[in-house]
Write a protein that holds these residues in place. Sequence first.
Motif, mmCIF file in Angstrom:
data_model
loop_
_atom_site.group_PDB
_atom_site.id
_atom_site.type_symbol
_atom_site.label_atom_id
_atom_site.label_comp_id
_atom_site.label_asym_id
_atom_site.label_seq_id
_atom_site.Cartn_x
_atom_site.Cartn_y
_atom_site.Cartn_z
ATOM 1 N N LEU A 112 44.894 21.739 54.900
ATOM 2 C CA LEU A 112 45.680 22.648 55.723
ATOM 3 C C LEU A 112 46.902 23.183 54.975
ATOM 4 O O LEU A 112 47.546 22.452 54.227
ATOM 5 N N PRO A 113 47.264 24.447 55.188
ATOM 6 C CA PRO A 113 48.435 25.007 54.501
ATOM 7 C C PRO A 113 49.731 24.394 55.013
ATOM 8 O O PRO A 113 49.878 24.116 56.210
ATOM 9 N N ARG A 114 50.658 24.231 54.119
ATOM 10 C CA ARG A 114 51.943 23.619 54.483
ATOM 11 C C ARG A 114 52.893 24.626 55.120
ATOM 12 O O ARG A 114 53.976 24.252 55.569
ATOM 13 N N ASP A 115 52.485 25.898 55.177
ATOM 14 C CA ASP A 115 53.277 26.917 55.852
ATOM 15 C C ASP A 115 52.565 27.429 57.101
ATOM 16 O O ASP A 115 52.850 28.530 57.587
ATOM 17 N N LEU A 116 51.653 26.640 57.636
ATOM 18 C CA LEU A 116 50.825 27.081 58.758
ATOM 19 C C LEU A 116 51.669 27.495 59.959
ATOM 20 O O LEU A 116 51.549 28.621 60.467
ATOM 21 N N VAL A 117 52.511 26.606 60.442
ATOM 22 C CA VAL A 117 53.249 26.868 61.678
ATOM 23 C C VAL A 117 54.250 28.000 61.483
ATOM 24 O O VAL A 117 54.406 28.871 62.340
ATOM 25 N N ALA A 118 54.927 28.019 60.341
ATOM 26 C CA ALA A 118 55.900 29.074 60.078
ATOM 27 C C ALA A 118 55.250 30.448 60.093
ATOM 28 O O ALA A 118 55.760 31.394 60.716
ATOM 29 N N ARG A 119 54.119 30.588 59.435
ATOM 30 C CA ARG A 119 53.478 31.896 59.356
ATOM 31 C C ARG A 119 52.876 32.315 60.693
ATOM 32 O O ARG A 119 52.865 33.507 61.033
ATOM 33 N N LEU A 120 52.378 31.356 61.461
ATOM 34 C CA LEU A 120 51.875 31.698 62.792
ATOM 35 C C LEU A 120 53.012 32.207 63.680
ATOM 36 O O LEU A 120 52.850 33.200 64.411
ATOM 37 N N HIS A 121 54.168 31.544 63.617
ATOM 38 C CA HIS A 121 55.309 32.016 64.395
ATOM 39 C C HIS A 121 55.760 33.400 63.926
ATOM 40 O O HIS A 121 56.064 34.281 64.749
ATOM 41 N N GLU A 122 55.833 33.589 62.627
ATOM 42 C CA GLU A 122 56.234 34.903 62.104
ATOM 43 C C GLU A 122 55.336 36.007 62.646
ATOM 44 O O GLU A 122 55.804 37.080 63.057
ATOM 45 N N ALA A 123 54.037 35.733 62.667
ATOM 46 C CA ALA A 123 53.080 36.752 63.095
ATOM 47 C C ALA A 123 53.195 37.045 64.584
ATOM 48 O O ALA A 123 53.165 38.204 64.998
ATOM 49 N N ARG A 124 53.327 36.016 65.397
ATOM 50 C CA ARG A 124 53.370 36.285 66.847
ATOM 51 C C ARG A 124 54.695 36.948 67.212
ATOM 52 O O ARG A 124 54.750 37.768 68.135
ATOM 53 N N ILE A 125 55.786 36.634 66.492
ATOM 54 C CA ILE A 125 57.063 37.307 66.746
ATOM 55 C C ILE A 125 56.965 38.780 66.354
ATOM 56 O O ILE A 125 57.382 39.674 67.100
ATOM 57 N N ALA A 126 56.400 39.055 65.185
ATOM 58 C CA ALA A 126 56.280 40.434 64.713
ATOM 59 C C ALA A 126 55.410 41.273 65.639
ATOM 60 O O ALA A 126 55.685 42.460 65.865
ATOM 61 N N ALA A 127 54.350 40.658 66.170
ATOM 62 C CA ALA A 127 53.426 41.388 67.042
ATOM 63 C C ALA A 127 53.848 41.344 68.505
ATOM 64 O O ALA A 127 53.246 42.035 69.334
ATOM 65 N N ASP A 128 54.849 40.527 68.815
ATOM 66 C CA ASP A 128 55.324 40.358 70.190
ATOM 67 C C ASP A 128 54.188 39.938 71.121
ATOM 68 O O ASP A 128 53.963 40.535 72.176
ATOM 69 N N VAL A 129 53.479 38.893 70.694
ATOM 70 C CA VAL A 129 52.384 38.338 71.489
ATOM 71 C C VAL A 129 52.583 36.830 71.604
ATOM 72 O O VAL A 129 53.303 36.232 70.803
ATOM 73 N N PRO A 130 51.944 36.179 72.596
ATOM 74 C CA PRO A 130 52.171 34.756 72.817
ATOM 75 C C PRO A 130 51.237 33.825 72.053
ATOM 76 O O PRO A 130 51.340 32.604 72.193
ATOM 77 N N LEU A 131 50.336 34.381 71.238
ATOM 78 C CA LEU A 131 49.338 33.562 70.559
ATOM 79 C C LEU A 131 49.173 34.031 69.118
ATOM 80 O O LEU A 131 49.377 35.210 68.812
#
Length: 210
Positions: A112-131
Motif C-alpha cells: 500500500l502507498p504511504r501517501d494513500l490517505v493524504a492523496r485521497l483527501h486532496e482529491a475529494r477536497i479538490a473535487a468537492d465530493v464526499p468520497l
Amino acid sequence: MTSADYPATLGVILAGGLARRMGGGDKPMRTVAGRPILDHVIERIAPQCEGLVLNANGDPARFAAWGLPVIADTVEDHPGPLAGILAALDWAAEHRPDVEWVASAPGDCPFLPRDLVARLHEARIAADVPLAVATSGDQAHPVVGLWQVGLRQDLRQALVEEGLRRVDRWTARHGVAAVSWPVDPVDPFFNANTVEDLAEAERLAASLPG
C-alpha cells in the motif's frame, strides 16, 4: 499534504475474504518476506490514520496478536466489502465521534502507498465530493477509498433495502474522486489472491529497497 493537514481519519483493514483460491483461511495471515501480510498493511497505513480497526467475521480471537478492535459486518449474510465499510462507519460514529472520515484498504495488499490517505483527501477536497477511491494503471480499486461517516445511513439503506452490492454503483450516487498511482516498480494495490500471487509478492518484496 501530510497527516497534520487533513481531518482525523480512521483506518479500516478489510479482512473478510475467505481465501477460497488459496484453500481457505485468512489471506492477511499468509506470509510475505517472512511476516504476515497484515503486518505489512498495518505498517504502511497506521501512520496515516488516527487509529485502526479490522473488519472480519467469525471468531475475533484469531487476530488478538495484533491488538486491534475487530468489528464484524453489521448487515446479515456478509454482502461484500460495502458491509465492511459500513461496519467501520458505524464503529467510528459510536466510538470515535471526533472522526468524520474512514479510509479503507484490503488486508491482502502488502505494498500500500504511504501517501494513500493524504492523496485521497486532496482529491475529494479538490473535487468537492464526499468520497475518493484509488486506481493504478487502468484498474480501479473501489474498496481502497475514503468514506464520509455521515453517509452511513444512506449506505445501510442501499445494502439492506435495495440489496445493492457493487461499490461503484453506490459511490456514483454521491460523487467520487479517483486518484491514480503508478504501477512501477510495483503496483501498490497488488493483492495476494492465489498461491501464485503469494510467490509474486515474495519476488516483488525482494526487489524493493528496504
